[in-house]
Write a protein that holds these residues in place. Structure first.
Motif, PDB file in Angstrom:
ATOM      1  N   LEU A  86       0.841  -1.194   0.000  1.00  0.00           N
ATOM      2  CA  LEU A  86       0.000   0.000   0.000  1.00  0.00           C
ATOM      3  C   LEU A  86       0.880   1.250   0.000  1.00  0.00           C
ATOM      4  CD1 LEU A  86      -2.604  -1.088   2.715  1.00  0.00           C
ATOM      5  CD2 LEU A  86      -2.809  -1.301   0.222  1.00  0.00           C
ATOM      6  N   PRO A 131      -2.336   3.902   5.640  1.00  0.00           N
ATOM      7  CA  PRO A 131      -1.978   2.538   6.032  1.00  0.00           C
ATOM      8  C   PRO A 131      -1.355   2.411   7.418  1.00  0.00           C
ATOM      9  CG  PRO A 131      -1.459   2.875   3.733  1.00  0.00           C
ATOM     10  CD  PRO A 131      -1.911   4.205   4.260  1.00  0.00           C
ATOM     11  N   GLN A 139      -5.269  -3.663   6.808  1.00  0.00           N
ATOM     12  CA  GLN A 139      -4.444  -3.492   5.609  1.00  0.00           C
ATOM     13  C   GLN A 139      -4.722  -4.603   4.607  1.00  0.00           C
ATOM     14  OE1 GLN A 139      -0.245  -2.502   6.111  1.00  0.00           O
ATOM     15  NE2 GLN A 139      -0.643  -1.922   8.236  1.00  0.00           N
TER      16      GLN A 139
END
Length: 373
Positions: A86, A131, A139
């Motif tokens: 991410l 995140p 996540q």
């Protein structure tokens, strides 16, 4: 959505053969899991399907398209990795939007897809967070959401649960099952965890040394392993193996193990009749070893309480040890003398040299084709 077909697929890295000519049909809307030990070729196979590695030989089809020369973004796949990858400076919503924005998808469509995926994964309230503010499970959901909004033909997942703790892994396995039921997107999943493979898959492909050892319905593969590797890999504790010489005694077949003789059940005699004089291996799973007063004498060397079961390590003599899985209420202690019996309906017999099953029976309607060499 589409089926995936691998035809004599091979990948070499210099002198190392990572994928050794495998052929496999992955049906449309199926959840297929590649499972095997580290280094068996399962992740390389996934990367070949994704277009992140180029095949040395063989063909890859997604639907009716051969995609060997297609780049990853041209294959209409979406990947979820062990590392969720991410963007730390972007919010959850921005992470989920990013891939669609790069492909020039209309903003209204992006918003609708992101909202739908967030609702499906129950992460609506996380869209404005970054995140670093999320737990591992959150996540994971974001990474899944980013894949879902792509609406791909195929999901490719590379050990996506391996970074989660044990309890969360169980929860996420259930979530992935529900997700697949709702989306019905063809999914190819890689794991070394046999429990994940057995609980998630409707088709598993057990790999070793770059080859598919067996493929099919998880329950069938577990109950009918084609070779000793598959029998040993699937199951916890793993299958017991006892080697001996097959002999004939009157109208019976007997495996002479040394400290005891094992009489082959009548249902297996035809399959083994031509192997008299050969050394063969008898396989029995721990859950199919029971304590019986008139069974084989054994010494309890290890007692492992595991909550729902107790695992016993038993010495049968001549350094032959097996494991038995018994109810936790069974009163057994270290150094006890007990007697054990093998469930004669659940036995397996293997060639001592090749490891191939001598009593394997294929399913009537196989779902896929193992590689042949």
């Amino acid at each position: 959505m589409a089926e995936v077909t691998l035809d004599a697929l091979e990948k070499r890295f210099d002198d190392v053969v990572a994928v050794d000519g495998i052929s496999l049909d992955i049906p449309d809307e199926s959840f297929t899991v590649f499972v095997g030990p580290s280094g068996c070729g399962k992740t390389t196979t996934l990367r070949l399907i994704a277009g992140l590695e180029r095949a040395t030989d063989g063909e890859i089809y997604i639907g009716d398209r051969m995609v060997n020369d297609h780049r990853a973004y041209e294959r209409d796949i979406a990947m979820v990795f062990q590392n969720y990858a991410l963007y730390p400076h972007k919010t959850v919503g921005e992470n989920m939007r990013f891939g669609l924005e790069q492909h020039g998808v209309d903003d209204d469509i992006i918003e609708e897809r992101v909202d739908d995926a967030a609702d499906l994964l129950q992460i609506d309230e996380l869209l404005d967070r970054r995140p670093a503010e999320l737990s591992g499970g959150q996540q994971q959901r974001v990474a899944l959401g980013r894949a879902i909004v792509r609406e791909p033909d195929v999901f490719l997942m590379d050990e996506p649960l391996s970074n989660l703790d044990a309890k969360l892994r169980v929860q996420m396995r259930a979530e992935l099952n529900k997700l697949h039921e709702q989306l019905s997107t063809t999914t190819v999943y890689v794991t070394h965890d046999q429990i994940e493979a057995m609980t998630l898959a409707d088709q598993i492909a057990v790999m070793n040394d770059g080859e598919i050892q067996q493929v099919g319905d998880p329950t069938y593969v577990y109950a009918h392993p084609r070779n000793r590797f598959v029998a040993d890999f699937l199951g916890s504790p793993s299958m017991n193996f006892v080697e001996g010489k097959l002999t004939r005694r009157d109208d019976s077949l007997v495996v002479d193990v040394g400290p005891f003789q094992h009489e082959v059940p009548e249902s297996y005699r035809d399959a083994l009749d031509g192997r008299v004089g050969d050394r063969i291996v008898v396989g029995v799973r721990p859950e199919n070893v029971t304590l019986r007063p008139d069974g084989l004498p054994a010494l309890v060397e290890v007692v492992e309480p595991q909550g729902e079961k107790t695992v016993l390590e038993l010495d049968l003599g001549d350094d032959i040890t097996i494991k038995a899985s018994v109810e936790p209420s069974v009163p057994v202690e270290l150094n006890d003398r007990v007697n054990v019996e093998f469930d004669r309906r659940s036995l397996h017999y293997f060639d001592a040299d090749t490891g191939e099953s001598l009593t394997y029976s294929p399913p009537k309607e196989p779902k896929a084709t193992e590689a042949t060499h």
